[in-house]
Design a protein around this motif. Structure first.
Motif, short mmCIF file in Angstrom:
data_model
loop_
_atom_site.label_atom_id
_atom_site.label_comp_id
_atom_site.label_asym_id
_atom_site.label_seq_id
_atom_site.Cartn_x
_atom_site.Cartn_y
_atom_site.Cartn_z
N SER A 137 0.83 -1.20 0.00
CA SER A 137 0.00 0.00 0.00
C SER A 137 0.87 1.25 0.00
N THR A 138 1.89 1.28 0.87
CA THR A 138 2.78 2.44 0.94
C THR A 138 3.50 2.67 -0.38
N LYS A 163 4.38 15.04 3.64
CA LYS A 163 3.14 15.48 4.29
C LYS A 163 1.94 14.67 3.81
N GLN A 164 1.92 14.30 2.54
CA GLN A 164 0.75 13.65 1.98
C GLN A 164 0.75 12.14 2.14
N LEU A 165 1.94 11.53 2.10
CA LEU A 165 1.99 10.06 2.11
C LEU A 165 1.32 9.44 3.33
N PRO A 166 1.63 9.88 4.56
CA PRO A 166 0.97 9.25 5.71
C PRO A 166 -0.54 9.39 5.68
N LEU A 167 -1.03 10.54 5.24
CA LEU A 167 -2.48 10.77 5.20
C LEU A 167 -3.16 9.77 4.27
N GLU A 252 1.05 13.25 12.13
CA GLU A 252 2.01 14.33 12.33
C GLU A 252 3.43 13.82 12.63
N PRO A 253 3.62 12.89 13.58
CA PRO A 253 4.97 12.38 13.79
C PRO A 253 5.54 11.66 12.57
N ILE A 258 9.52 11.13 8.24
CA ILE A 258 9.91 11.00 6.83
C ILE A 258 10.68 12.24 6.38
N GLY A 259 10.16 13.42 6.72
CA GLY A 259 10.82 14.66 6.32
C GLY A 259 12.18 14.85 6.96
N ASN A 260 12.27 14.59 8.26
CA ASN A 260 13.54 14.78 8.97
C ASN A 260 14.60 13.79 8.50
#
Length: 449
Positions: A137-138, A163-167, A252-253, A258-260
């Motif tokens: 899925s990911t 930002k979008q992938l986890p959502l 949020e985490p 992912i970003g960090n």
């Protein structure tokens, strides 16, 4: 301050204007929080801080003291209705930290038997997630998001990807149909990035309420349905608050992790040409730049002494995962080879219940991105990057990147796939093929073209 031997505050730290408390907000703190933590350690295991104008807290910066706090559910409680300053009217309901700290009837703010019941429902349901299905899925979501910018040769890897992938993945896991999923995305995003958090929260809870009604009528192979089936027998109201906790507290985490980690990979040459670099980069990020740097609110059940400081019942204590992870004692333990002893996932009875799926999503998202865009690099000087202000989160505002443009990957052909998309997305597609504007609907449209 009451500590004559305390060092000079870091540059830009207006501690003298905060009643002797060190402010953990504003651009100066966001730019260099480690300078603040180094300063705060001179107060001992705990330090006086201000997390928003007029909002006082005691910050635990020492690893051993943090563990003691997190594991002692008898002396320290999570129910924020105990918050003394809030009950005394010293905290405005519209304070910027109120949405995070205000009481809600979920596992995060509960204690004792009630916490055990709600927590068990969550952990048992999350444990049913199939790791292979989650990776597939990911990867599908990752392919879709990359296809939206890969031909440009540039992207903001925060706004366009992390930002979008986890959502989108969470919409899949929780079995959201298109119209509900789009509102979940709007609500979660708005609570953190919008100007009207109250409106966003209303949209989110409205969408979650509709999702619960839908799954009561037609259960599926998803976390929402598993929560309903659990022997804890959650009411619809309890379902709503636990789902909102998982959707908001998980997104949020994960976005920041992912970003960090991407930031670390793009700014540290040490990871180049090394096997297992993503696992190593994730661990290093969790140690040194955790996605939630200060959180785990607790309240003493009675007046007490803790770590050499007198506390009153109902005082607000926060744990600095970032400070505890980078203290001298932990640096030595890490050098000795204990690479997973950090507190980024918290610890004790309220430790993150989703750390394994969160790590798996992060690994898959990063591996797929680097495989698709192998020459991706930072598009601006590192020193020009800006970090989001605030006491709790640790995340960038933007992460501009560039790479050799590649033709957008075509979606997997439904007739040749060896594995169907994870159940909820497949069922959500039926009868919902009309074009819609939300990111979840756009993903489903992309899958079915």
């Amino acid at each position: 301050m009451d500590h004559p031997n305390a060092p000079v505050p870091p540059p830009g730290c207006p501690a003298h204007n905060s009643g002797g408390r060190v402010p953990l907000y504003g651009p100066e703190f966001a730019a260099d929080p480690q300078a603040y933590y180094s300063y705060l350690r001179h107060y001992g295991p705990t330090a006086p801080v201000e997390i928003a104008p007029g909002v006082e807290a005691t910050l635990v910066t020492d690893y051993a003291s943090a563990l003691q706090l997190l594991q002692d559910s008898g002396s320290f409680r999570k129910d924020s209705r105990r918050w003394r300053h809030f009950n005394e009217g010293k905290i405005s309901p519209d304070s910027p930290v109120a949405p995070v700290l205000a009481y809600r009837p979920n596992a995060m703010f509960s204690d004792g038997a009630e916490h055990l019941r709600l927590r068990q429902a969550i952990t048992d349901s999350m444990a049913r997630i199939d790791s292979r299905r989650l990776s597939q899925s990911t990867e599908q979501v990752s392919n879709y998001l990359i296809s939206q910018f890969s031909s440009r040769g540039s992207a903001d890897l925060l706004a366009d990807y992390a930002k979008q992938l986890p959502l989108v993945v969470f919409n899949e896991l929780f079995g959201c149909p298109p119209d509900i999923g789009d509102r979940v995305v709007y609500g979660v995003t708005g609570m953190f990035d919008g100007v009207n958090a109250e409106q966003a929260m209303g949209v989110l809870f409205g969408a979650v309420g509709e999702l619960i009604a839908l799954k009561r009528a037609r259960p599926g192979d998803d976390v929402t349905s598993w929560l309903m089936e659990h022997q804890a027998n959650l009411t619809d109201e309890e379902m709503m608050y636990q789902l909102a906790l998982l959707l908001v507290g998980g997104n949020e985490p994960l976005r920041n992790l992912i970003g960090n980690t991407l930031h670390r990979l793009l700014t540290h040459d040490a990871y180049a040409n090394q096997g297992g670099l993503i696992d190593e980069a994730i661990d290093d990020t969790l140690w040194e730049n955790p996605p939630m740097q200060n959180l785990a609110p607790h309240y003493p059940a009675s007046d007490m002494e803790f770590a050499g400081q007198h506390l009153q019942a109902g005082d607000l204590l926060l744990v600095s995962f970032a400070a505890a992870n980078t203290g001298p004692a932990l640096t030595a333990a890490r050098q000795a080879g204990s690479n997973r002893a950090h507190l980024a996932w918290s610890a004790g009875p309220h430790a993150c219940p989703s750390k394994d799926p969160a790590r798996q999503i992060t690994i898959t998202a990063l591996e797929n991105l680097l495989n698709k865009l192998p020459d991706v690099e930072l598009a601006v000087p590192e020193e020009s990057l800006t970090w989001r202000p605030g006491p709790f989160n640790r995340g960038l505002v933007a992460l501009p990147a560039r790479f050799t443009p590649v033709q957008a990957a075509r979606r997997p052909d439904a007739g040749t796939r060896t594995e169907a998309p994870a159940g909820p997305a497949q069922s959500a597609q039926q009868g919902h093929r009309a074009e819609r504007s939300g990111v979840w609907s756009q993903f489903l449209n992309w899958l079915t073209r």
